[in-house]
Scaffold this active site. Structure first.
Site, PDB file in Angstrom:
ATOM      1  N   ASN A 116     -12.304  10.796  10.445  1.00 52.95           N
ATOM      2  CA  ASN A 116     -12.528   9.266  10.846  1.00 52.95           C
ATOM      3  C   ASN A 116     -11.140   8.451  10.886  1.00 52.95           C
ATOM      4  O   ASN A 116     -11.042   7.521  11.654  1.00 52.95           O
ATOM      5  CB  ASN A 116     -13.445   8.433  10.065  1.00 52.95           C
ATOM      6  CG  ASN A 116     -14.691   9.110   9.788  1.00 52.95           C
ATOM      7  OD1 ASN A 116     -15.548   9.169  10.554  1.00 52.95           O
ATOM      8  ND2 ASN A 116     -15.236   9.494   8.433  1.00 52.95           N
ATOM      9  N   TYR A 117     -10.207   9.010  10.277  1.00 54.76           N
ATOM     10  CA  TYR A 117      -8.809   8.204  10.397  1.00 54.76           C
ATOM     11  C   TYR A 117      -7.596   8.900  10.957  1.00 54.76           C
ATOM     12  O   TYR A 117      -6.883   8.394  11.284  1.00 54.76           O
ATOM     13  CB  TYR A 117      -8.534   7.838   9.089  1.00 54.76           C
ATOM     14  CG  TYR A 117      -9.491   6.454   8.692  1.00 54.76           C
ATOM     15  CD1 TYR A 117      -9.490   5.325   9.177  1.00 54.76           C
ATOM     16  CD2 TYR A 117     -10.501   6.847   7.647  1.00 54.76           C
ATOM     17  CE1 TYR A 117      -9.899   4.224   8.698  1.00 54.76           C
ATOM     18  CE2 TYR A 117     -11.288   5.931   7.304  1.00 54.76           C
ATOM     19  CZ  TYR A 117     -11.073   4.462   7.582  1.00 54.76           C
ATOM     20  OH  TYR A 117     -11.996   3.577   7.296  1.00 54.76           O
ATOM     21  N   LEU A 118      -7.767  10.166  11.151  1.00 59.86           N
ATOM     22  CA  LEU A 118      -6.427  11.214  11.555  1.00 59.86           C
ATOM     23  C   LEU A 118      -6.794  11.619  13.065  1.00 59.86           C
ATOM     24  O   LEU A 118      -7.866  12.153  13.211  1.00 59.86           O
ATOM     25  CB  LEU A 118      -6.565  12.390  10.617  1.00 59.86           C
ATOM     26  CG  LEU A 118      -5.904  11.959   8.840  1.00 59.86           C
ATOM     27  CD1 LEU A 118      -6.111  13.287   8.279  1.00 59.86           C
ATOM     28  CD2 LEU A 118      -4.901  11.203   8.874  1.00 59.86           C
TER      29      LEU A 118
END
Length: 507
Positions: free
Chosen positions: A464-466
């Site tokens: 979700n963030y990388l």
């Protein structure tokens, strides 16, 4: 975007019983509630035995019976698990509703133990294009509503009874639409890279503003940028567990230390974040931030808001003014991706084995997970699995020692005889030892990785963030099979990144 078409003959997200009959649910009547005052005095052994027996029966199934169940599940998947979107057959994420049961919630949730009721067709809204064949509800039932709304991406929705929140049937993460949204999300974070220095200069200047609201906004933005805190959403009192984000921090969540751990101007943050996961951090901050925090805490009690002039709405509006599409989550995505890229650059050595490179990757991912406070409880099976791994390591060490002894003998034999046969035997012993040492190193690396990751959840940040293009580029640059980083489902989800990223990609 054209409206999603339901596949021909589709039913709803869950068929509510055969022939329209409502499944039987055991719920205490008003009379029983007068009699039963304490559930701990009730005997649930029969219910427990029923589920234990069901589990045992499932484990005892023959291979043929298991295959039959698998085929039935696949048949359901083919019937209910796909829709047509813009002329393409797309996979649906999860097409089943939750069965009735007791609500657990995260952490010490005030609604824990309440009864989740069964979802019936009358609760479900279907969303499909006007020219598609509208799926028929089960006999004796009807849908709550059938609509044709091409401004949303959900295919069916209903409201659950515990928190009155809307649940959706959505497209699978591997779908084209989801892939485009993912790509756009990371492109917004990459745009932040071009203006982040200017934004940081601005909020530093605002630390000295005469306007208290500006000062509070600037300090909050510093926390969101430096510590990857969530903004925090406003919610109704008592509806959810007492979780907070940056904007909703209270005086009780923060302690100031002029000096601690050999550093000056230290701030200690201690609060329950999303999903009731404790956030605890002691971090040195810049002197103006420390002074401002002292000012914000003056003449306030423990339960008062730290940022009393700031709301999530006003912060988000300010972020939008700084950059189109900017939110607190964009800062998290940006800082997470930048951290991964920097850590991979610092930790990876080209001469390392693939196993050692993967350990470096997981360590870089761990640095991101710690930044984003993605914690987990140590798995219940951790000790046992570590013991099994240690046994494998000890057995492999023994094999390596034996192989070394055999190699020593082979060298001595070849020195004496010097013929082709003894040379061939010596080369075989050398190859065997090399193979065993590689296996030992892989097991040791696995044990190190397992120990370091026991209380850190790596999956959330990775998915979700990388920016997946960072990982794909790293794999291509250092000869690591992408299958070792992303499983099949994840590779389908990030197909766009696999196609797009070359080994020189920079976030």
């Amino acid at each position: 975007m054209q409206r999603a078409r339901k596949e021909e003959g589709r039913g709803g997200p869950e068929r509510a019983g055969e022939g329209g009959s409502r499944p039987v649910e055991m719920e205490m009547t008003a009379e029983e509630r007068k009699i039963i005052k304490h559930l701990d005095k009730c005997d649930f052994t029969e219910i427990h035995r029923y589920f234990v027996d069901k589990t045992a029966a499932r484990k005892a199934l023959s291979r043929e019976e298991k295959q039959k169940l698998k085929e039935e599940a696949e048949k359901l998947q083919q019937e209910f698990g796909y829709c047509t979107l813009d002329g393409h057959r797309e996979k649906i994420g999860n097409f089943k509703t939750e069965p009735p049961g007791l609500f657990r919630g995260r952490g010490d949730h005030p609604k824990m133990g309440m009864l989740k009721r069964r979802i019936l067709p009358e609760d479900v809204t279907i969303n499909c294009s006007r020219d598609s064949k509208i799926p028929k509800p089960p006999a004796g039932h009807q849908w709550k509503e059938v609509r044709s709304d091409n401004t949303v991406t959900w295919l069916a929705s209903w409201t659950e009874n515990i928190q009155n929140s809307i649940k959706y049937v959505m497209l699978n993460p591997s779908s084209k639409l989801k892939g485009e949204k993912d790509w756009q999300k990371y492109e917004v974070a990459r745009r932040l890279k071009g203006v982040v220095d200017e934004i940081r200069s601005q909020y530093r200047a605002d630390w000295k503003s005469r306007e208290m609201k500006k000062r509070q906004c600037a300090v909050a933005l510093y926390f969101i940028d430096k510590l990857a805190l969530r903004a925090g959403n406003e919610k109704e009192e008592g509806e959810t567990a007492d979780t907070v984000g940056c904007c909703s921090l209270r005086v009780e969540h923060i302690q100031l230390y002029p000096e601690a751990d050999g550093c000056q101007h230290v701030v200690e943050l201690d609060f329950l974040g999303k999903d009731s996961i404790r956030y605890y951090n002691r971090v040195p901050v810049e002197k103006p931030v420390y002074k401002n925090l002292q000012l914000f805490m003056e003449n306030k009690s423990r339960g008062d808001d730290l940022f009393d002039r700031l709301t999530t709405t006003s912060l988000n509006k300010h972020l939008q003014d700084l950059m189109d599409g900017l939110t607190a989550k964009v800062f998290r995505t940006y800082n997470a991706s930048v951290t991964l890229q920097e850590q991979l650059r610092a930790l990876t050595r080209a001469e390392d084995s693939v196993a050692a490179k993967i350990l470096s990757y997981n360590r870089a991912n761990r640095a991101v997970a710690i930044l984003c406070n993605h914690q987990r409880a140590t798995p219940k099976t951790f000790e046992k699995s570590m013991q099994n791994l240690q046994l494998k390591i000890e057995a492999k060490k023994k094999q390596v020692a034996e192989a070394k002894a055999e190699l020593k003998q082979a060298r001595a034999g070849h020195k004496c005889r010097g013929d082709d046969r003894s040379r061939s035997f010596l080369e075989k012993r050398e190859r065997l030892l090399e193979k065993l040492e590689e296996q030992l190193m892989r097991l040791s690396t696995q044990a190190t990785d397992k120990e370091e990751s026991k209380q850190v959840a790596l999956g959330t940040s990775k998915l979700n963030y990388l920016d997946p293009r960072i990982s794909v580029a790293w794999c291509k640059r250092f000869g690591v099979p992408v299958e070792r980083i992303y499983n099949k489902t994840q590779r389908e989800r990030f197909a766009w990144a696999l196609d797009m990223a070359g080994e020189d990609f920079e976030f």
